[in-house]
Scaffold this active site. Structure first.
Site, PDB file in Angstrom:
ATOM      1  N   THR A 222      49.612  33.540  36.335  1.00 20.81           N
ATOM      2  CA  THR A 222      48.454  34.436  36.307  1.00 20.81           C
ATOM      3  C   THR A 222      48.706  35.484  35.244  1.00 20.81           C
ATOM      4  O   THR A 222      49.852  35.716  34.860  1.00 20.81           O
ATOM      5  CB  THR A 222      48.240  35.084  37.689  1.00 20.81           C
ATOM      6  OG1 THR A 222      47.111  35.939  37.626  1.00 20.81           O
ATOM      7  CG2 THR A 222      49.443  35.882  38.148  1.00 20.81           C
TER       8      THR A 222
ATOM      9  N   GLU B 105      47.482  34.302  43.354  1.00 20.66           N
ATOM     10  CA  GLU B 105      48.512  34.660  44.327  1.00 20.66           C
ATOM     11  C   GLU B 105      48.139  34.264  45.760  1.00 20.66           C
ATOM     12  O   GLU B 105      48.987  34.265  46.648  1.00 20.66           O
ATOM     13  CB  GLU B 105      48.749  36.189  44.298  1.00 20.66           C
ATOM     14  CG  GLU B 105      49.448  36.699  43.038  1.00 20.66           C
ATOM     15  CD  GLU B 105      48.489  37.018  41.888  1.00 20.66           C
ATOM     16  OE1 GLU B 105      47.392  36.426  41.829  1.00 20.66           O
ATOM     17  OE2 GLU B 105      48.857  37.854  41.043  1.00 20.66           O
TER      18      GLU B 105
ATOM     19  N   LYS C  19      36.214  55.803  36.280  1.00 18.64           N
ATOM     20  CA  LYS C  19      36.451  57.105  36.926  1.00 18.64           C
ATOM     21  C   LYS C  19      35.694  58.167  36.146  1.00 18.64           C
ATOM     22  O   LYS C  19      36.117  58.615  35.100  1.00 18.64           O
ATOM     23  CB  LYS C  19      37.946  57.400  36.980  1.00 18.64           C
ATOM     24  CG  LYS C  19      38.666  56.395  37.877  1.00 18.64           C
ATOM     25  CD  LYS C  19      40.162  56.367  37.656  1.00 18.64           C
ATOM     26  CE  LYS C  19      40.749  55.142  38.314  1.00 18.64           C
ATOM     27  NZ  LYS C  19      40.914  53.989  37.424  1.00 18.64           N
TER      28      LYS C  19
ATOM     29  N   TRP D 172      34.030  57.497  41.507  1.00 20.94           N
ATOM     30  CA  TRP D 172      34.269  56.145  41.031  1.00 20.94           C
ATOM     31  C   TRP D 172      32.952  55.400  40.893  1.00 20.94           C
ATOM     32  O   TRP D 172      32.109  55.436  41.785  1.00 20.94           O
ATOM     33  CB  TRP D 172      35.172  55.376  42.005  1.00 20.94           C
ATOM     34  CG  TRP D 172      36.614  55.783  41.923  1.00 20.94           C
ATOM     35  CD1 TRP D 172      37.117  56.836  41.216  1.00 20.94           C
ATOM     36  CD2 TRP D 172      37.714  55.151  42.566  1.00 20.94           C
ATOM     37  NE1 TRP D 172      38.475  56.895  41.369  1.00 20.94           N
ATOM     38  CE2 TRP D 172      38.878  55.878  42.197  1.00 20.94           C
ATOM     39  CE3 TRP D 172      37.853  54.041  43.398  1.00 20.94           C
ATOM     40  CZ2 TRP D 172      40.152  55.535  42.642  1.00 20.94           C
ATOM     41  CZ3 TRP D 172      39.118  53.704  43.841  1.00 20.94           C
ATOM     42  CH2 TRP D 172      40.255  54.438  43.464  1.00 20.94           C
TER      43      TRP D 172
HETATM   44  P1  ADP Z   1      43.491  36.627  36.494  1.00 15.92           P
HETATM   45  O1  ADP Z   1      44.042  37.894  37.110  1.00 15.92           O
HETATM   46  O2  ADP Z   1      44.307  36.081  35.400  1.00 15.92           O
HETATM   47  O3  ADP Z   1      42.013  36.672  36.221  1.00 15.92           O
HETATM   48  P2  ADP Z   1      42.972  35.207  38.954  1.00 15.92           P
HETATM   49  O4  ADP Z   1      42.015  34.127  38.649  1.00 15.92           O
HETATM   50  O5  ADP Z   1      44.018  34.956  39.933  1.00 15.92           O
HETATM   51  O6  ADP Z   1      43.699  35.550  37.630  1.00 15.92           O
HETATM   52  O7  ADP Z   1      42.146  36.492  39.316  1.00 15.92           O
HETATM   53  C1  ADP Z   1      42.022  37.013  40.595  1.00 15.92           C
HETATM   54  C2  ADP Z   1      41.109  38.181  40.566  1.00 15.92           C
HETATM   55  O8  ADP Z   1      39.788  37.774  40.235  1.00 15.92           O
HETATM   56  C3  ADP Z   1      40.951  38.889  41.888  1.00 15.92           C
HETATM   57  O9  ADP Z   1      42.019  39.758  42.140  1.00 15.92           O
HETATM   58  C4  ADP Z   1      39.626  39.616  41.686  1.00 15.92           C
HETATM   59  O10 ADP Z   1      39.795  40.810  40.939  1.00 15.92           O
HETATM   60  C5  ADP Z   1      38.841  38.652  40.844  1.00 15.92           C
HETATM   61  N1  ADP Z   1      37.915  37.884  41.695  1.00 15.92           N
HETATM   62  C6  ADP Z   1      38.050  36.632  42.142  1.00 15.92           C
HETATM   63  N2  ADP Z   1      36.978  36.256  42.863  1.00 15.92           N
HETATM   64  C7  ADP Z   1      36.133  37.319  42.897  1.00 15.92           C
HETATM   65  C8  ADP Z   1      34.857  37.577  43.491  1.00 15.92           C
HETATM   66  N3  ADP Z   1      34.215  36.662  44.180  1.00 15.92           N
HETATM   67  N4  ADP Z   1      34.331  38.801  43.313  1.00 15.92           N
HETATM   68  C9  ADP Z   1      34.964  39.753  42.601  1.00 15.92           C
HETATM   69  N5  ADP Z   1      36.142  39.564  42.006  1.00 15.92           N
HETATM   70  C10 ADP Z   1      36.736  38.364  42.150  1.00 15.92           C
END
Ligand code: ADP
Length: 551
Positions: free
Chosen positions: A189, A335, A441, A446
């Site tokens: 990731t 994760e 911010k 926020w």
């Molecule tokens: P990267 O961090 O490289 O993009 P990931 O695909 O593992 O890798 O990303 C996970 C992140 O994607 C989550 O922690 C969140 O911030 C975002 N995310 C995933 N699904 C959603 C969703 N349905 N709505 C909002 N954010 C999302």
């Protein structure tokens, strides 16, 4: 008292033998330039056993890492199943990382053998110059001699052809008796800072997670389904779709490199696809295509899981209203295997309440135990209002990163700090308002970039919108809206500000706007907010300032 139950480990090999035996009528279909290729689950299972023999012949006799640099196709699926079943670990390399990141992950994972699609072999050969541990390269499909030579690197690596390699092997193999907690697949990731971070799944975590993915609180798969796996096998475990499909007998439709809206719609039509999974940006393209081609017959397409970033309510509503497709909004991360939530509404919810549930990120899965932690470190109530960081733990949540302790702060008393800010309803539905690193911010308050994006993408002249925080002398930070108009439309700043003002608090409405042809995307198709912030800092975005205060 100890249970009387047998302590049989959950293993990927069981999935292969089971699916290959009980679902001979289910198939894996790979899209190609000359039409689809088909293999039954039984043939896929046989190939997995041939693959296991081939791995032994290449010297993979333990938990060595086997890399894949591939699209979603039958051969990649065979690796997904066969490599872990044989006791090795499949490292699915994200083909869209920057070259130096790809080199880093191949070296960090210590890939010994790498499987590569012929269409990707040329760019991959260039990387191999910097990955001294790779001993074998197996190419899926024919390549010209000069590419083969480049892959061989002057004899430093041996190069094999996937089919030839497997055809030389018997289709029987005695699967090793492994520990269910052993590694199966690894995904990197982007992490918060520095190099990509490796997450290693286990047989146990994969099978438990796939059971949830296949169940009716998620995709609800059965043998009558035909699932289109748009989400890459290298993106967060393909959201469990591959294993969930094999487990439930759902045929898997693999798009290979044909990921543009038109071929995807062809696949849905031609293969009578019933469900699938993809990020919002891909599904936005599919929606546009369907809107422009009312003759396309997607009547079989019942539901699609959308996640990876927030699914705009306007996208979900449009699929439902105009094409009869149910969008299942899901949240998760590499994760967390990744599914943490899926938005199936509770029984009894109606009208606006029902749609609020459906628009949310969804209901928590049993095995993703969650707490909401406020800025002061105190746990927040699940009242649908209080916000905090989402922290999770459970059997399919990682407890560390592979050979990397640079992010110790990501874990707290056995909980994973997701870096996502959100709220939870009393009945366990999650709403994500932002990532900690993306929240804006402004003067001590926020602003949720996701709320502004969702609102903007509801405007009929807005195709895509991304909102990032940029420095502001008076407020510290203010939102900048980057808008891609619908083709042929040119919405004005004041029109969009008035539209937003009716939907969000007035002080949240951005003053800075940029109209662009495309929002830059990350390697997995999300809005690349880091790139947008640096474009703004470098002055390369065509920023327009609002001229009047919203009325
Ligand atoms: P990267 O961090 O490289 O993009 P990931 O695909 O593992 O890798 O990303 C996970 C992140 O994607 C989550 O922690 C969140 O911030 C975002 N995310 C995933 N699904 C959603 C969703 N349905 N709505 C909002 N954010 C999302």
């Amino acid at each position: 008292m100890r249970s009387t139950m047998q302590n049989v480990p959950l293993l990927t090999s069981r999935l292969i033998d089971y699916a290959g035996t009980v679902y001979p009528g289910s198939e894996v279909v790979t899209w190609g330039a000359d039409g689809p290729r088909r293999s039954s689950f039984t043939d896929v299972a046989k190939d997995c056993r041939r693959l296991a023999n081939a791995l032994r012949a290449l010297g993979v006799d333990g938990d060595q890492r086997v890399g894949s640099f591939m699209w979603n196709n039958e051969e990649h699926l065979e690796l997904y199943l066969g490599v872990p079943a044989a006791g090795a670990v499949l490292h699915t390399i994200n083909i869209r990382l920057f070259p130096q990141q790809m080199v880093y992950v191949v070296n960090h994972a210590e890939d010994k053998v790498v499987f590569v699609d012929n269409s990707l072999a040329q760019p991959f050969a260039a990387l191999l110059e910097h990955t001294p541990l790779v001993e074998h390269v197996v190419v899926n499909g024919p390549v010209p001699d000069e590419v083969r030579e480049a892959l061989a690197g002057g004899g430093r690596r041996s190069v094999h052809d996937y089919r030839t390699l497997l055809d030389a092997q018997p289709d029987t193999f005695a699967w090793p008796e492994l520990d269910e907690n052993d590694g199966t697949l690894m995904c990197y990731t982007s992490g918060t800072t520095g190099n990509p971070k490796g997450v290693v799944y286990s047989h146990r975590s994969n099978l438990l997670h796939a059971t949830f993915c296949a169940g009716s609180n998620a995709l609800g798969l059965s043998q009558s389904d035909r699932a289109l796996a748009i989400v890459p096998l290298f993106h967060a475990n393909a959201w469990g779709l591959a294993y969930a499909g094999m487990m439930s007998g759902a045929s898997l439709i693999m798009p290979d490199r044909f990921l543009q809206p038109e071929p995807l719609v062809r696949m849905i039509e031609g293969e009578r696809v019933t469900c699938g999974g993809a990020v919002p940006s891909v599904m936005t393209g599919v929606l546009d295509y369907l809107d422009a081609h009312p003759e396309a017959d997607v009547s079989s397409f019942d539901r699609v899981i959308i996640g990876g970033s927030a699914c705009p309510p306007a996208l979900l509503d449009a699929f439902h209203e105009r094409h009869g497709v149910s969008v299942l909004h899901g949240w998760g991360m590499t994760e967390t295997s990744p599914l943490g939530t899926v938005a199936i509404a509770p029984v009894g919810a109606e009208g606006e309440e029902y749609w609020n549930y459906r628009h949310s990120q969804g209901r928590l899965a049993l095995h993703v135990e969650t707490r909401l932690v406020g800025a002061d470190g105190a746990e927040q109530p699940w009242d649908g209002v209080a916000v905090g960081e989402i922290q999770v733990r459970g059997p399919w949540v990682t407890g560390s990163y592979y050979r990397d302790d640079s992010e110790e702060e990501k874990f707290e008393d056995g909980w994973l700090r997701t870096g996502d800010i959100g709220s939870l309803t009393p009945d366990g539905y999650l709403t994500i308002s932002d990532r900690v690193k993306d929240v804006i911010k402004s003067g001590g308050e926020w602003i949720s970039s996701i709320d502004l994006e969702n609102a903007l993408m509801g405007h009929p002249a807005v195709h895509e919108a991304s909102v990032v925080g940029v420095p502001d002398t008076k407020w510290g930070e203010r939102p900048l809206a980057i808008v891609v108009p619908v083709e042929g439309e040119s919405p004005g700043v004041e029109e969009l500000r008035d539209y937003l003002q009716a939907r969000v608090a007035r002080w949240q409405v951005p003053e800075r706007w940029a109209f662009v042809a495309e929002v830059p995307k990350t390697s997995v198709g999300k809005f690349d907010k880091k790139a947008l912030r640096s474009q703004y800092a470098e002055g390369t975005l065509p920023v327009v300032e609002a001229t009047k205060t919203p009325s």
